[in-house]
Write an enzyme that holds these catalytic residues in place. Structure first.
Site, PDB file in Angstrom:
ATOM      1  N   HIS A   1     -72.269 -40.351 -93.271  1.00 55.42           N
ATOM      2  CA  HIS A   1     -71.574 -41.521 -92.736  1.00 55.42           C
ATOM      3  C   HIS A   1     -70.082 -41.413 -93.070  1.00 55.42           C
ATOM      4  CE1 HIS A   1     -75.330 -44.355 -92.398  1.00 55.42           C
ATOM      5  NE2 HIS A   1     -75.444 -43.234 -91.713  1.00 55.42           N
TER       6      HIS A   1
ATOM      7  N   GLU B   1     -68.080 -43.346 -94.645  1.00 52.32           N
ATOM      8  CA  GLU B   1     -67.707 -43.685 -96.020  1.00 52.32           C
ATOM      9  C   GLU B   1     -67.942 -42.497 -96.948  1.00 52.32           C
ATOM     10  OE1 GLU B   1     -69.627 -45.365 -93.966  1.00 52.32           O
ATOM     11  OE2 GLU B   1     -69.473 -47.540 -94.211  1.00 52.32           O
TER      12      GLU B   1
ATOM     13  N   CYS C   1     -73.294 -49.760 -94.311  1.00 51.64           N
ATOM     14  CA  CYS C   1     -74.729 -50.009 -94.135  1.00 51.64           C
ATOM     15  C   CYS C   1     -75.387 -50.374 -95.466  1.00 51.64           C
ATOM     16  CB  CYS C   1     -75.413 -48.796 -93.516  1.00 51.64           C
ATOM     17  SG  CYS C   1     -75.467 -47.366 -94.612  1.00 51.64           S
TER      18      CYS C   1
ATOM     19  N   CYS D   1     -74.479 -46.955 -97.803  1.00 50.97           N
ATOM     20  CA  CYS D   1     -73.053 -46.771 -98.104  1.00 50.97           C
ATOM     21  C   CYS D   1     -72.521 -47.900 -98.975  1.00 50.97           C
ATOM     22  CB  CYS D   1     -72.253 -46.701 -96.806  1.00 50.97           C
ATOM     23  SG  CYS D   1     -72.534 -45.162 -95.917  1.00 50.97           S
TER      24      CYS D   1
ATOM     25  N   ARG E   1     -72.560 -33.442 -74.169  1.00 52.40           N
ATOM     26  CA  ARG E   1     -73.812 -33.266 -73.422  1.00 52.40           C
ATOM     27  C   ARG E   1     -75.012 -33.101 -74.341  1.00 52.40           C
ATOM     28  NH1 ARG E   1     -72.918 -28.694 -68.742  1.00 52.40           N
ATOM     29  NH2 ARG E   1     -71.914 -30.033 -67.178  1.00 52.40           N
TER      30      ARG E   1
ATOM     31  N   ASP F   1     -72.185 -27.149 -56.344  1.00 55.58           N
ATOM     32  CA  ASP F   1     -71.864 -26.432 -57.590  1.00 55.58           C
ATOM     33  C   ASP F   1     -73.062 -25.687 -58.173  1.00 55.58           C
ATOM     34  OD1 ASP F   1     -69.454 -27.613 -57.251  1.00 55.58           O
ATOM     35  OD2 ASP F   1     -69.665 -29.068 -58.877  1.00 55.58           O
TER      36      ASP F   1
ATOM     37  N   LEU G   1     -75.926 -27.583 -66.125  1.00 59.83           N
ATOM     38  CA  LEU G   1     -75.934 -28.877 -66.841  1.00 59.83           C
ATOM     39  C   LEU G   1     -76.568 -28.763 -68.223  1.00 59.83           C
ATOM     40  CD1 LEU G   1     -76.878 -31.245 -63.877  1.00 59.83           C
ATOM     41  CD2 LEU G   1     -74.605 -30.795 -64.800  1.00 59.83           C
TER      42      LEU G   1
END
Lengths: 337, 337
Positions: B51, B53, B101, B110, B202, B218, B222
């Site tokens: 996280h 923090e 949190c 945290c 992605r 195209d 992906l």
């Protein structure tokens, strides 16, 4: 944090005023106290206003003593600070993008101010090699202040380059205002605040250059009316006759030059070029930088888009209101100084 | 400097990872010492990593004691810091875009870390109202830590909104990659580093949505091959038949859905939509945000430009290599949660 962190804040702050400081350089300054806490982040905003160091000292002192009432006039401000700093900034560190000046200009030397304040160290991005202002680092060192150099020097050089070009020849930039989709026809493109910013830039240009096509299509005033600023002289590059009724002639206290060639007259130093696709292509190799505004709108189908095959390098991006803008140079172009 | 200044650094740092943290929120954290000197500027980078923090504490401690060798695994890092912080961050201030949190997730809470560290005060941009994580501020207050809220709350809310949308329905965004002139045809548009960044985004999407036109023009993969990342499922919105040889089917461990309608299947939470003008117009009212990359190139005359009449609001802009990008929402769109 390290010197790079503090100085990068000064660099970012200075870029906000790039284009507005002529004939002075865009300079940023951060001051941290003896413990490393940031007390001021400031920049030189325009000629006649305080240098970045003086602005930052003012900001720092106003934090440490909110009762201080600072004079506005830079010389009075300088004198007031010399008298009232009360050692509040003793042992501070200055982070400046450009070596503090050593000369009496509109204000007394910034190097002397830093000595008076009692700073412990000064981090300098790039040396000032101009004849009248150089030597600031020497003044600092003689006073026993630690001077560190070579931090973010590439970034600080890039920031300084318009100023260096003013010294050696002139600085010119092509200004484009586009929508997100690259179109630039059908009326006003950028929001009011962005146009105010552009007029502020215009007001410190000594010349605006356009082509005959822009004159005939837009019939622009090319002044700085949104800030009641001084209108720059105008150069119209055209091979056709120009109507005497064109709006550009209605602006007082300006010279308008009409010529068929594309060379900038030598007497001008700070030159903004405006236009569309054809003029951009004609001028791409003649200007030093590109200043491109992007509004957050797209246009309706069929609008005219900018057409060129330029490849640019992004130098800095920022935004005014809901309009982003970036300073660019041609990719792989050599530094021209 | 004031709370806004410190917290704005945390906000900027967090935005760098917007789109990469799913299913976790983008969160930033700045730590200053008892004197106000900044010791750490960090963000949550992706799920499974510490996280914000914890990242900031690690950065701060590594500055204060360069000899510390931190474990990489977040739980081990947390335990190591609890054992080795040595009161180096006693009386520090934490500036967090989101309330720390209170729950044991992949790492311990945290809020407890901040208490253990001995912070003096915590400045919180926006409260965490999710059931499992809320209550962090209470933990801090009970331990005698001063908690200040309401600073930059609008900015911190904007930063948090994708996370809130994941909780309530799904978060979807339309990704566009354009040249400076709004064109998007004729081969690769953005530089390699920007495409790596897009593949990272992605790889944490569970669905990519395209139209039949993009598929046929195209024939894209992906996937997230540039980072060896997980390929998201694909939804193809088309009324025509789709060839079985399309590249999109060659990617392993993914589902491909073909439908004529434009609704996103409910099981997907983090949805990227890609396409050209037609699909953008079709999807504009269905997506929550727009992520627009602008390379620094213009195209040759005749290239296809994006065509829509969207009006957007810029939320944050940044750049990867020589490519700028911005997160946008529709202008005047109501916050949808």
């Amino acid at each position: 944090m390290n010197d790079r962190f503090y100085l990068s804040l000064a660099v970012s702050e200075a870029w906000k005023y790039q284009g507005l400081t002529y004939p002075n350089p865009a300079v940023g300054c951060v001051i941290s106290d003896k413990n490393g806490a940031i007390l001021g982040v400031a920049a030189h905003k325009q000629a006649g206003l305080p240098h970045a160091e003086l602005e930052a000292v003012k900001e720092a002192l106003s934090k440490l003593n909110p009762l201080l009432v600072f004079p506005l006039e830079p010389n009075e401000l300088y004198a007031f600070i010399v008298k009232n700093h009360n050692n509040l900034l003793k042992n501070s560190t200055f982070y400046v993008t450009l070596e503090p000046c050593s000369h009496q200009g509109l204000t007394p030397p910034c190097a002397n101010l830093i000595v008076t304040i009692g700073a412990k160290s000064v981090v300098i991005g790039v040396a000032d090699n101009t004849n009248k202002a150089k030597g600031g680092a020497q003044i600092l060192k003689k006073a026993g202040i630690e001077v560190r150099t070579g931090v973010l020097s590439e970034e600080c050089n890039e920031l300084l380059e318009p100023f260096l070009l003013w010294q050696s020849k002139s600085f010119s930039f092509f200004k484009l205002a586009l929508r997100l989709d690259g179109t630039y026809d059908n009326g006003i493109i950028t929001p009011h605040e962005a146009r105010v910013f552009m007029h502020r830039i215009r007001s410190v240009c000594d010349l605006i250059v356009i082509g005959g096509e822009t004159l005939r299509a837009d019939n622009p005033l090319l002044d700085a009316r949104l800030i009641n600023g001084k209108a720059p002289d105008v150069l119209i590059c055209t091979q056709k006759a120009v109507k005497k009724e064109a709006n550009v002639f209605s602006v007082k206290n300006r010279e308008t030059i009409i010529q068929s060639g594309l060379d900038f007259p030598e007497k001008y130093k700070n030159i903004m070029v405006e236009g569309g696709s054809n003029f951009l292509r004609a001028m791409s190799d003649r200007v030093d930088r590109f200043l491109i505004f992007h509004s957050c709108d797209f246009s309706l189908k069929g609008s005219k888009k900018i057409e060129t095959d330029l490849k640019l390098k992004l130098l800095h991006q920022s935004h005014v209101d809901n309009c982003s803008f970036g300073w660019y140079r041609k990719e792989h172009s050599n530094i021209s100084i």
